[in-house]
Design a protein around this motif. Structure first.
Motif, PDB file in Angstrom:
ATOM      1  N   THR A 335      63.368   9.919  49.231  1.00 43.79           N
ATOM      2  CA  THR A 335      64.653   9.613  48.624  1.00 43.79           C
ATOM      3  C   THR A 335      64.643   8.226  48.002  1.00 43.79           C
ATOM      4  N   GLU A 336      64.151   7.251  48.747  1.00 47.87           N
ATOM      5  CA  GLU A 336      64.165   5.885  48.233  1.00 47.87           C
ATOM      6  C   GLU A 336      63.227   5.735  47.053  1.00 47.87           C
ATOM      7  N   ASP A 337      62.149   6.476  47.104  1.00 46.41           N
ATOM      8  CA  ASP A 337      61.210   6.398  45.991  1.00 46.41           C
ATOM      9  C   ASP A 337      61.845   6.904  44.707  1.00 46.41           C
ATOM     10  N   GLY A 338      62.559   8.021  44.833  1.00 48.75           N
ATOM     11  CA  GLY A 338      63.341   8.550  43.732  1.00 48.75           C
ATOM     12  C   GLY A 338      62.518   9.060  42.562  1.00 48.75           C
ATOM     13  N   SER A 339      61.255   9.325  42.769  1.00 52.53           N
ATOM     14  CA  SER A 339      60.453   9.795  41.637  1.00 52.53           C
ATOM     15  C   SER A 339      60.808  11.237  41.287  1.00 52.53           C
ATOM     16  N   ALA A 340      60.545  11.594  40.056  1.00 51.99           N
ATOM     17  CA  ALA A 340      60.919  12.928  39.588  1.00 51.99           C
ATOM     18  C   ALA A 340      60.051  13.979  40.250  1.00 51.99           C
ATOM     19  N   ALA A 341      60.645  15.141  40.432  1.00 49.35           N
ATOM     20  CA  ALA A 341      59.912  16.219  41.082  1.00 49.35           C
ATOM     21  C   ALA A 341      58.966  16.889  40.103  1.00 49.35           C
ATOM     22  N   THR A 342      57.700  16.917  40.431  1.00 47.89           N
ATOM     23  CA  THR A 342      56.772  17.712  39.634  1.00 47.89           C
ATOM     24  C   THR A 342      55.915  18.510  40.588  1.00 47.89           C
ATOM     25  N   VAL A 343      56.074  19.794  40.535  1.00 49.31           N
ATOM     26  CA  VAL A 343      55.323  20.649  41.444  1.00 49.31           C
ATOM     27  C   VAL A 343      54.241  21.337  40.639  1.00 49.31           C
ATOM     28  N   GLN A 344      52.989  20.995  40.966  1.00 43.37           N
ATOM     29  CA  GLN A 344      51.906  21.553  40.165  1.00 43.37           C
ATOM     30  C   GLN A 344      51.379  22.855  40.749  1.00 43.37           C
ATOM     31  N   GLU A 345      51.760  23.173  41.972  1.00 40.01           N
ATOM     32  CA  GLU A 345      51.350  24.442  42.578  1.00 40.01           C
ATOM     33  C   GLU A 345      52.606  25.283  42.754  1.00 40.01           C
ATOM     34  N   PRO A 346      52.815  26.275  41.874  1.00 38.12           N
ATOM     35  CA  PRO A 346      54.074  27.011  41.918  1.00 38.12           C
ATOM     36  C   PRO A 346      54.118  28.049  43.034  1.00 38.12           C
ATOM     37  N   ASP A 347      53.931  27.606  44.245  1.00 37.66           N
ATOM     38  CA  ASP A 347      53.958  28.523  45.364  1.00 37.66           C
ATOM     39  C   ASP A 347      55.196  28.210  46.186  1.00 37.66           C
ATOM     40  N   LEU A 348      56.103  29.177  46.207  1.00 40.64           N
ATOM     41  CA  LEU A 348      57.389  28.948  46.853  1.00 40.64           C
ATOM     42  C   LEU A 348      57.222  28.578  48.328  1.00 40.64           C
ATOM     43  N   GLU A 349      56.266  29.229  48.976  1.00 34.68           N
ATOM     44  CA  GLU A 349      56.069  28.951  50.401  1.00 34.68           C
ATOM     45  C   GLU A 349      55.639  27.513  50.636  1.00 34.68           C
ATOM     46  N   ILE A 350      54.837  26.998  49.711  1.00 32.52           N
ATOM     47  CA  ILE A 350      54.361  25.618  49.872  1.00 32.52           C
ATOM     48  C   ILE A 350      55.527  24.652  49.670  1.00 32.52           C
ATOM     49  N   ILE A 351      56.362  24.955  48.700  1.00 34.05           N
ATOM     50  CA  ILE A 351      57.529  24.097  48.462  1.00 34.05           C
ATOM     51  C   ILE A 351      58.437  24.114  49.689  1.00 34.05           C
ATOM     52  N   ARG A 352      58.626  25.305  50.237  1.00 34.33           N
ATOM     53  CA  ARG A 352      59.482  25.389  51.438  1.00 34.33           C
ATOM     54  C   ARG A 352      58.849  24.647  52.604  1.00 34.33           C
ATOM     55  N   ALA A 353      57.519  24.746  52.706  1.00 32.13           N
ATOM     56  CA  ALA A 353      56.835  24.024  53.782  1.00 32.13           C
ATOM     57  C   ALA A 353      57.032  22.522  53.624  1.00 32.13           C
ATOM     58  N   ALA A 354      56.930  22.037  52.382  1.00 35.49           N
ATOM     59  CA  ALA A 354      57.114  20.604  52.126  1.00 35.49           C
ATOM     60  C   ALA A 354      58.526  20.188  52.493  1.00 35.49           C
ATOM     61  N   LYS A 355      59.491  20.996  52.087  1.00 38.57           N
ATOM     62  CA  LYS A 355      60.887  20.662  52.383  1.00 38.57           C
ATOM     63  C   LYS A 355      61.141  20.631  53.884  1.00 38.57           C
ATOM     64  N   SER A 356      60.448  21.513  54.610  1.00 42.77           N
ATOM     65  CA  SER A 356      60.671  21.557  56.054  1.00 42.77           C
ATOM     66  C   SER A 356      60.242  20.264  56.722  1.00 42.77           C
ATOM     67  N   LEU A 357      59.361  19.511  56.051  1.00 36.87           N
ATOM     68  CA  LEU A 357      58.936  18.215  56.592  1.00 36.87           C
ATOM     69  C   LEU A 357      59.679  17.056  55.927  1.00 36.87           C
ATOM     70  N   GLY A 358      60.671  17.372  55.114  1.00 39.63           N
ATOM     71  CA  GLY A 358      61.463  16.310  54.504  1.00 39.63           C
ATOM     72  C   GLY A 358      60.897  15.799  53.197  1.00 39.63           C
ATOM     73  N   ILE A 359      59.878  16.474  52.680  1.00 40.53           N
ATOM     74  CA  ILE A 359      59.291  16.023  51.415  1.00 40.53           C
ATOM     75  C   ILE A 359      60.090  16.676  50.287  1.00 40.53           C
ATOM     76  N   GLU A 360      61.123  15.942  49.811  1.00 38.64           N
ATOM     77  CA  GLU A 360      62.018  16.543  48.832  1.00 38.64           C
ATOM     78  C   GLU A 360      62.593  15.448  47.945  1.00 38.64           C
ATOM     79  N   PRO A 361      62.489  15.490  46.673  1.00 35.62           N
ATOM     80  CA  PRO A 361      61.819  16.540  45.922  1.00 35.62           C
ATOM     81  C   PRO A 361      60.299  16.373  46.008  1.00 35.62           C
ATOM     82  N   PRO A 362      59.571  17.454  46.109  1.00 35.57           N
ATOM     83  CA  PRO A 362      58.136  17.331  46.315  1.00 35.57           C
ATOM     84  C   PRO A 362      57.347  17.019  45.040  1.00 35.57           C
ATOM     85  N   THR A 363      56.399  16.161  45.164  1.00 37.04           N
ATOM     86  CA  THR A 363      55.464  15.874  44.083  1.00 37.04           C
ATOM     87  C   THR A 363      54.086  16.144  44.659  1.00 37.04           C
TER      88      THR A 363
END
Ligand code: SF4
Length: 442
Positions: A335-363
């Motif tokens: 959040t503090e970093d505030g960098s734009a979200a760029t997801v280079q691996e379009p795998d929904l499960e991976i994005i959800r996994a990242a979010k589950s650890l608080g990595i949002e928006p994921p880069t």
């Protein structure tokens, strides 16, 4: 002479000529033999040799092991796997210091009472180090005995297992009797003379080693000749006594019943980097791979209605509080970093996994995939590098304070610091990949 009686001198004679010169065979120190036996459980000889040498160099006595820190013993074991073994070894060393004044016990029951020592290991130590008539029965020995004596029943069944232990005992007891016979015949013919690779050839020494050598000869035959696939029957020293050879059914024995199929498991790990350091966490006591370090990761469980967050590895193994702290650490950075979200691996499960650890928006950037097998699991660990952006100077809350425990919040470590920590084998590969990222300026 029946085949049981003939087997003993045949194996002893073969062992005297063919035993490998392994470093732990150059000693009778029960501590050194114990360390080798624990390392050899589930691990191949050639892998164990450098670990054993390093262990004995760094911790040459039981007292040194008892006094070593958990970090030190895990680091010395790093990569061997099955870490409960080293924790039990540590506990047992402390018990030996407390109860036996630091001297390895030579009584079978006392040895068996030590943590991490079962009947096989107690038998191996007592026979190899003290030449006691204690039987051994591991995978190699089971294979040799079931084949030589044509035992077709499943050795995992209680009755058959008990029969094999009895057989192993009869043979090792017989070994000390046969020594006199062999030794006296040695004066006429030297063909059956046996000894360890480094020791003398006196009859006295043979008598002191007969049970030790016999048990080792069973293991050695199983490792070198009577192998699970393509056993070397034509050159086997006991082929004339072997039922399986006679009946051409060696590869059908032992009969272990149906094999359970391996279960595939998929984990997603995040290599979160910030200013040349990476976020890692220590697994708490009482879980698989306890005390070892790892990158934050999540298990993806297919066909689950719930999100990965509810089924992830942390949810299984880490206390809820620990997980939420790690999550808040990661979330605060993102959040503090505030960098734009760029997801280079379009795998929904991976994005959800990242979010589950608080990595949002994921880069996220794919980093590497590590595949390995443990017991009945085939594990795939997919690692992603998490880019936090160049402007961040965030220090996560709870980081570095006395109250915060590494297993709860994760800590930031440089590659040099990570080298001093013990990681699981798969995550150690991620340490190398993370270090490469820094070196290549990625
Ligand atoms: Fe094993 Fe073949 Fe030797 Fe029998 S003859 S013990 S099956 S290697």
């Amino acid at each position: 002479m029946n085949s049981k009686l003939k087997l003993v001198p045949a194996l002893l004679g073969w062992f005297s000529q063919n035993a490998r010169d392994l470093p732990w065979r150059r000693t009778r120190d029960p501590y050194a033999i114990w360390v080798s036996e624990i390392m050899l459980q589930q691990t191949q000889v050639k892998t164990v040799i450098p670990y054993w040498k390093r262990w004995m160099r760094e911790l040459p006595t039981i007292k040194a092991t008892a006094n070593a820190s958990p970090g030190k013993i895990h680091k010395l074991w790093e990569g061997l796997g099955y870490y409960t073994r080293v924790r039990n070894l540590h506990k047992a060393a402390r018990q030996i210091v407390e109860k036996h004044n630091g001297k390895f016990p030579d009584n079978f029951d006392d040895v068996l009472a030590l943590p991490g020592i079962g009947r096989y290991t107690a038998g191996a130590i007592c026979s190899i180090a003290f030449n006691q008539p204690a039987p051994i029965l591991d995978g190699n020995v089971i294979r040799v005995l079931t084949r030589v004596f044509g035992i077709a029943k499943n050795p995992r069944e209680k009755k058959t297992n008990a029969q094999l232990w009895r057989l192993a005992e009869e043979l090792v007891v017989h070994a000390s009797r046969i020594t006199h016979h062999v030794s006296s015949s040695l004066s006429r013919t030297s063909r059956l003379r046996y000894t360890s690779p480094r020791q003398g050839t006196k009859d006295e020494d043979e008598e002191r080693s007969a049970r030790s050598h016999f048990n080792q000869s069973l293991m050695e035959l199983g490792a070198l000749v009577c192998t699970p696939r393509n056993p070397q029957c034509p050159v086997c020293p006991v082929k004339k006594l072997c039922v399986a050879f006679r009946e051409n059914c060696a590869e059908e024995l032992p009969n272990l019943g149906k094999r359970t199929t391996a279960t595939a498991r998929r984990f997603i790990a995040f290599v979160v980097g910030q200013r040349g350091r990476f976020l890692v966490r220590q697994r708490p006591a009482g879980v698989v791979n306890a005390h070892l370090w790892e990158f934050p990761n999540v298990e993806i469980v297919p066909n689950q209605r719930s999100s990965p967050a509810k089924r992830d590895e942390s949810a299984h193994y880490f206390r809820k509080k620990s997980q939420s702290r790690l999550t808040s650490t990661l979330r605060s950075i993102a959040t503090e970093d505030g960098s734009a979200a760029t997801v280079q691996e379009p795998d929904l499960e991976i994005i959800r996994a990242a979010k589950s650890l608080g990595i949002e928006p994921p880069t996220l950037q794919p980093l590497c995939t590590v595949k390995h097998s443990i017991t009945r699991y085939r594990i795939t660990l997919e690692a992603f590098r998490v880019q936090l952006g160049g402007r961040s100077s965030t220090t996560p809350k709870n980081f570095g304070t006395r109250r915060a425990r590494p297993s709860e919040t994760g800590v930031w470590q440089s590659p040099a610091q990570m080298k001093r920590l013990a990681f699981t084998s798969a995550h150690k590969k991620l340490v190398s990949a993370a270090t490469d990222c820094i070196l290549s300026g990625r």
